[in-house]
Design a protein around this motif. Structure first.
Motif, mmCIF file in Angstrom:
data_model
loop_
_atom_site.group_PDB
_atom_site.id
_atom_site.type_symbol
_atom_site.label_atom_id
_atom_site.label_comp_id
_atom_site.label_asym_id
_atom_site.label_seq_id
_atom_site.Cartn_x
_atom_site.Cartn_y
_atom_site.Cartn_z
ATOM 1 N N ASN A 1 62.493 -0.987 69.115
ATOM 2 C CA ASN A 1 63.714 -1.695 68.801
ATOM 3 C C ASN A 1 63.112 -2.973 67.742
ATOM 4 O OD1 ASN A 1 65.693 -0.676 70.440
ATOM 5 N ND2 ASN A 1 65.012 -1.792 72.139
ATOM 6 N N CYS A 2 64.092 -3.253 66.792
ATOM 7 C CA CYS A 2 63.493 -4.121 65.880
ATOM 8 C C CYS A 2 62.274 -3.710 64.856
ATOM 9 C CB CYS A 2 63.288 -5.527 66.362
ATOM 10 S SG CYS A 2 64.726 -6.148 67.103
ATOM 11 N N ALA A 3 61.742 -2.438 65.063
ATOM 12 C CA ALA A 3 60.715 -2.095 64.197
ATOM 13 C C ALA A 3 60.877 -1.999 62.753
ATOM 14 C CB ALA A 3 60.135 -0.547 64.821
ATOM 15 N N VAL A 4 60.317 -2.048 61.985
ATOM 16 C CA VAL A 4 60.158 -1.975 60.356
ATOM 17 C C VAL A 4 59.422 -0.417 59.921
ATOM 18 C CG1 VAL A 4 59.653 -2.900 58.229
ATOM 19 C CG2 VAL A 4 60.189 -4.474 60.212
ATOM 20 N N SER A 5 60.202 0.325 59.618
ATOM 21 C CA SER A 5 59.693 1.394 58.589
ATOM 22 C C SER A 5 59.998 1.407 57.066
ATOM 23 C CB SER A 5 60.513 2.704 59.190
ATOM 24 O OG SER A 5 59.967 3.069 60.703
ATOM 25 N N GLU A 6 59.058 1.654 56.409
ATOM 26 C CA GLU A 6 59.332 1.321 55.067
ATOM 27 C C GLU A 6 59.166 2.726 54.241
ATOM 28 O OE1 GLU A 6 57.282 -2.120 53.247
ATOM 29 O OE2 GLU A 6 56.209 -1.975 55.116
ATOM 30 N N PHE A 7 60.116 2.828 53.171
ATOM 31 C CA PHE A 7 59.921 4.126 52.443
ATOM 32 C C PHE A 7 59.991 3.725 51.056
ATOM 33 C CE2 PHE A 7 62.511 5.114 56.145
ATOM 34 C CZ PHE A 7 61.879 6.434 56.520
ATOM 35 N N VAL A 8 59.537 4.446 50.074
ATOM 36 C CA VAL A 8 59.407 4.010 48.583
ATOM 37 C C VAL A 8 60.301 5.220 48.218
ATOM 38 C CG1 VAL A 8 57.778 3.910 46.577
ATOM 39 C CG2 VAL A 8 56.967 2.839 48.723
ATOM 40 N N PHE A 9 60.980 4.686 47.050
ATOM 41 C CA PHE A 9 61.807 5.859 46.576
ATOM 42 C C PHE A 9 62.462 5.635 45.023
ATOM 43 C CE2 PHE A 9 64.588 2.177 48.064
ATOM 44 C CZ PHE A 9 65.487 2.106 46.695
ATOM 45 N N THR A 10 62.481 6.743 44.412
ATOM 46 C CA THR A 10 63.447 6.646 43.105
ATOM 47 C C THR A 10 64.468 7.681 43.353
ATOM 48 O OG1 THR A 10 61.870 8.373 42.173
ATOM 49 C CG2 THR A 10 61.157 6.197 42.055
ATOM 50 N N GLN A 11 65.271 7.796 42.359
ATOM 51 C CA GLN A 11 66.293 8.876 42.447
ATOM 52 C C GLN A 11 65.781 10.264 42.629
ATOM 53 O OE1 GLN A 11 68.992 8.974 39.220
ATOM 54 N NE2 GLN A 11 69.668 7.032 39.612
ATOM 55 N N ASP A 12 64.391 10.464 42.474
ATOM 56 C CA ASP A 12 63.873 11.774 42.522
ATOM 57 C C ASP A 12 62.663 11.826 43.693
ATOM 58 O OD1 ASP A 12 65.271 12.919 40.312
ATOM 59 O OD2 ASP A 12 63.843 11.915 38.823
ATOM 60 N N ARG A 13 62.329 10.739 44.153
ATOM 61 C CA ARG A 13 61.289 10.751 45.125
ATOM 62 C C ARG A 13 61.645 9.768 46.423
ATOM 63 N NH1 ARG A 13 56.175 7.651 43.360
ATOM 64 N NH2 ARG A 13 56.999 6.004 44.586
ATOM 65 N N PHE A 14 61.198 10.151 47.653
ATOM 66 C CA PHE A 14 61.328 9.495 48.852
ATOM 67 C C PHE A 14 59.996 9.790 49.582
ATOM 68 C CE2 PHE A 14 63.516 9.170 53.020
ATOM 69 C CZ PHE A 14 64.166 7.731 52.736
ATOM 70 N N THR A 15 59.389 8.521 49.774
ATOM 71 C CA THR A 15 57.996 8.837 50.523
ATOM 72 C C THR A 15 58.178 7.821 51.615
ATOM 73 O OG1 THR A 15 56.876 7.527 48.951
ATOM 74 C CG2 THR A 15 56.921 9.860 48.715
ATOM 75 N N LEU A 16 57.351 8.126 52.776
ATOM 76 C CA LEU A 16 57.142 6.946 53.802
ATOM 77 C C LEU A 16 55.953 6.249 53.320
ATOM 78 C CD1 LEU A 16 57.838 6.346 56.792
ATOM 79 C CD2 LEU A 16 56.271 7.919 57.529
ATOM 80 N N ASP A 17 56.191 5.018 53.526
ATOM 81 C CA ASP A 17 55.044 3.888 53.346
ATOM 82 C C ASP A 17 54.613 3.233 54.482
ATOM 83 O OD1 ASP A 17 53.381 3.039 50.916
ATOM 84 O OD2 ASP A 17 54.597 1.032 51.362
ATOM 85 N N GLY A 18 55.328 3.147 55.635
ATOM 86 C CA GLY A 18 55.054 2.535 56.903
ATOM 87 C C GLY A 18 55.976 2.850 57.904
ATOM 88 N N PHE A 19 55.534 3.104 59.102
ATOM 89 C CA PHE A 19 56.410 3.583 60.111
ATOM 90 C C PHE A 19 56.229 2.727 61.731
ATOM 91 C CE2 PHE A 19 56.732 6.298 63.952
ATOM 92 C CZ PHE A 19 58.007 6.585 64.095
#
Length: 176
Positions: A143-161
């Motif tokens: 609960n309340c964890a932060v997950s980070e994604f890096v994105f553009t219109q063509d890309r979606f990647t995981l940066d932190g979980f």
């Protein structure tokens, strides 16, 4: 918003139904009774839960039954009537993420506030995870964890979980 009251800039929130959790009430009140009638092992998990008297044991027993129920839900594919299926839920999550990524602007930062099921399904995109694995990941989200994604219109990647550095006291690291 406390952030604004402290002088910070924070945009007005936008409600996005695509970020909603899956229908837990429908699973518990619609699918669970039907599954208990069809599957003696699941019925036994429900009975064990109902018989628990200690809170710690009850929580653990509920988790076992809930995991079994949601695994069944994922495996059922599109065959369930009157309940949002896992494929429909996953498609809704993907639709919401595509809409966010499609908005104009470079270097944007977007904060999404949602739940474990949404995050588990979102993780499928950058990780190529299977449906059962996405479900397994969702059970590990604090609960309340932060997950980070890096994105553009063509890309979606995981940066932190599943990061919880803002919760200094480990007693606050809960799952439900």
């Amino acid at each position: 918003c406390a952030f604004r009251e402290a002088g910070g800039r924070w945009p007005e929130p936008v409600m996005a139904p695509e970020l909603d959790e899956y229908d837990i009430t429908g699973l518990l009140h619609g699918l669970a009774p039907e599954l208990a009638r069809q599957d003696p092992a699941f019925a036994e998990l429900i009975n064990q839960y109902r018989q628990c008297t200690k809170e710690h044991t009850k929580v653990r027993s509920f988790q076992k039954a809930f995991e079994s129920l949601t695994r069944h839900w994922v495996k059922a594919g599109d065959s369930l009537q009157g309940l949002e299926t896992w494929p429909a839920f996953r498609a809704r999550v993907e639709r919401g993420l595509r809409a966010i990524r499609a908005k104009p602007g470079r270097g944007r930062r977007v904060a999404l506030f949602s739940s474990g099921g949404f995050i588990g399904a979102a993780l499928q995109l950058p990780l190529g995870a299977s449906d059962p694995m996405a479900l397994e990941l969702s059970w590990r989200i604090h609960n309340c964890a932060v997950s980070e994604f890096v994105f553009t219109q063509d890309r979606f990647t995981l940066d932190g979980f599943n990061a919880v550095p803002h919760l200094e006291n480990a007693e606050l690291w809960t799952y439900r």
